[in-house]
Design an enzyme around this catalytic site. Structure first.
Site, PDB file in Angstrom:
ATOM      1  NE  ARG A 136      -2.569   1.087   3.581  1.00 30.13           N
ATOM      2  CZ  ARG A 136      -3.335   1.162   4.706  1.00 30.13           C
ATOM      3  NH1 ARG A 136      -4.613   0.620   4.562  1.00 30.13           N
ATOM      4  NH2 ARG A 136      -2.824   1.165   5.762  1.00 30.13           N
ATOM      5  CE  LYS A 196      -2.271   4.857   6.910  1.00 31.22           C
ATOM      6  NZ  LYS A 196      -3.476   5.273   7.370  1.00 31.22           N
ATOM      7  CD  GLU A 232     -12.106   6.276   4.548  1.00 28.48           C
ATOM      8  OE1 GLU A 232     -11.541   5.148   5.126  1.00 28.48           O
ATOM      9  OE2 GLU A 232     -11.311   6.872   3.891  1.00 28.48           O
TER      10      GLU A 232
HETATM   11  N1  PXG Z   1      -9.451   4.765   6.761  1.00 28.03           N
HETATM   12  C1  PXG Z   1      -8.659   5.971   7.047  1.00 28.03           C
HETATM   13  C2  PXG Z   1      -8.835   7.170   6.540  1.00 28.03           C
HETATM   14  C3  PXG Z   1      -7.582   5.514   7.880  1.00 28.03           C
HETATM   15  O1  PXG Z   1      -6.698   6.705   8.054  1.00 28.03           O
HETATM   16  C4  PXG Z   1      -8.059   3.404   8.063  1.00 28.03           C
HETATM   17  C5  PXG Z   1      -9.263   3.577   7.131  1.00 28.03           C
HETATM   18  C6  PXG Z   1      -8.021   1.801   8.639  1.00 28.03           C
HETATM   19  O2  PXG Z   1      -6.834   1.250   7.621  1.00 28.03           O
HETATM   20  P1  PXG Z   1      -6.149   0.051   8.306  1.00 28.03           P
HETATM   21  O3  PXG Z   1      -5.278  -0.378   7.070  1.00 28.03           O
HETATM   22  O4  PXG Z   1      -5.438   0.536   9.492  1.00 28.03           O
HETATM   23  O5  PXG Z   1      -6.909  -1.128   8.622  1.00 28.03           O
HETATM   24  C7  PXG Z   1      -7.329   4.409   8.336  1.00 28.03           C
HETATM   25  C8  PXG Z   1      -6.127   3.830   9.338  1.00 28.03           C
HETATM   26  C9  PXG Z   1      -4.202   5.910  14.067  1.00 28.03           C
HETATM   27  C10 PXG Z   1      -4.145   6.163  12.718  1.00 28.03           C
HETATM   28  O6  PXG Z   1      -3.033   6.365  14.882  1.00 28.03           O
HETATM   29  C11 PXG Z   1      -4.757   5.472  12.028  1.00 28.03           C
HETATM   30  C12 PXG Z   1      -4.806   5.717  10.463  1.00 28.03           C
HETATM   31  C13 PXG Z   1      -4.172   7.079  10.182  1.00 28.03           C
HETATM   32  C14 PXG Z   1      -3.666   7.761  11.171  1.00 28.03           C
HETATM   33  C15 PXG Z   1      -3.355   7.376  12.456  1.00 28.03           C
HETATM   34  O7  PXG Z   1      -4.899   5.052  14.704  1.00 28.03           O
HETATM   35  N2  PXG Z   1      -5.421   5.098   9.638  1.00 28.03           N
END
Ligand code: PXG
Length: 283
Positions: free
Chosen positions: A50, A149, A182
């Site tokens: 990713r 991201k 989301e």
């Molecule tokens: N959507 C968004 C917009 C995200 O930023 C997810 C879904 C879930 O993705 P994963 O791959 O983690 O299952 C994210 C995850 C944190 C943190 O500290 C988490 C995210 C971004 C910044 C901080 O919890 N992203």
């Protein structure tokens, strides 16, 4: 704490990047947030893939290959003796001028931070979250695709500010068509009439790694999983709702905009999927 910056380790107070780094000046860069369980990064390959796709999406060439990136991540974990925690991996455009010109940035910086994780309190898992819908719309995929991201998370932060103002810890974001996209840092699922639903990538979401694992687990236990456009009506009338993310794993949602979902308690399917997810992280 020892922080990795482009091949070297620095103490936290010494870990610095240039104020001319376009990551700092413009949010020009990409990142990943990963979980570490029992000394191993969960779904490391998926995160690396990713990251490379996000970088490609913003025409950023990562200066090392995937194998060396994996090694740097694992070495940072060892140096910090982290067995269970969180990894933040960042690749910035690097130092440039005050102008937007990305081509003047010749030295992208790789930063790896291994830390303990601040999780949602356990009570929220037992009681379920109450969330609200943000008036901040999720950025349209034709502008900056949420699949990237990127280091620019202001869209999500503006939504999260709305969450805190409403006394919530997460917030639902709709896309410019008014469909459910989301949450600010989590993906969303609903369970209704025996089917698990989640918005598709075209809804303008980050394709979460946790989302993917949950879809695999659900399919594996014979649940029907459907990626299709979703509205708030679908959430209001669902039997169960939960969010997924590397930090949250699976967390139940029991209210959206003060409306009770299902019977107002974390659902059986949600609990089952959380238990199976946690088993998966122990493998
Ligand atoms: N959507 C968004 C917009 C995200 O930023 C997810 C879904 C879930 O993705 P994963 O791959 O983690 O299952 C994210 C995850 C944190 C943190 O500290 C988490 C995210 C971004 C910044 C901080 O919890 N992203």
């Amino acid at each position: 704490m020892k922080i990795y910056i482009s091949g070297e380790y620095f103490e936290r107070s010494e870990a610095k990047v240039s104020v001319f780094d376009h990551g700092f000046l413009y949010g020009d860069g990409v990142f990943e947030g990963m979980r570490v369980y029992g000394g191993k990064v969960f779904r490391l390959r998926d995160h690396i893939e990713r990251l490379w796709e996000s970088a490609k999406g913003i025409a950023l060439e990562i200066p090392i290959d995937a194998g060396n990136m994996e090694k740097a991540i694992n070495d940072t974990l060892s140096v910090n003796e982290i067995k269970d925690g969180y990894i933040r991996l960042i690749v910035t455009r690097g130092e440039g001028t005050l102008g937007l010109d990305h081509y003047l940035c010749h030295d992208p910086q790789i930063i790896i931070i291994a830390d303990k994780l601040a999780l949602y309190p356990i009570e929220l898992y037992n009681a379920g979250l109450e969330i609200v819908t943000a008036s901040t719309i999720r950025v349209n995929p034709s502008m900056l695709n949420p699949q990237v991201k990127s280091m620019n998370y202001l869209n999500n932060i503006l939504a999260k500010i709305e969450a805190y103002k409403a006394g919530c810890v997460e917030v639902l974001m709709l896309n410019s068509r008014g469909e459910v996209a989301e949450c600010s840092g989590d993906n969303i699922f609903i369970y209704k009439h025996g089917v698990l639903h989640t918005p598709p990538p075209e809804a303008g979401i980050l394709e979460g790694i946790t989302r993917r694992v949950v879809m695999e687990i659900a399919t594996g236990i014979g649940l029907k999983v459907k990626e299709a456009p979703m509205t708030r009506h679908d959430v209001f009338t669902s039997n169960e709702c939960f969010l997924t993310g590397s930090a949250a794993e699976l967390i139940p949602v029991v209210k959206l905009d003060s409306r009770v979902i299902g019977d107002g308690k974390p659902g059986l399917i949600t609990k089952k999927l959380l238990a199976l997810f946690q088993e998966e992280t122990k493998k």
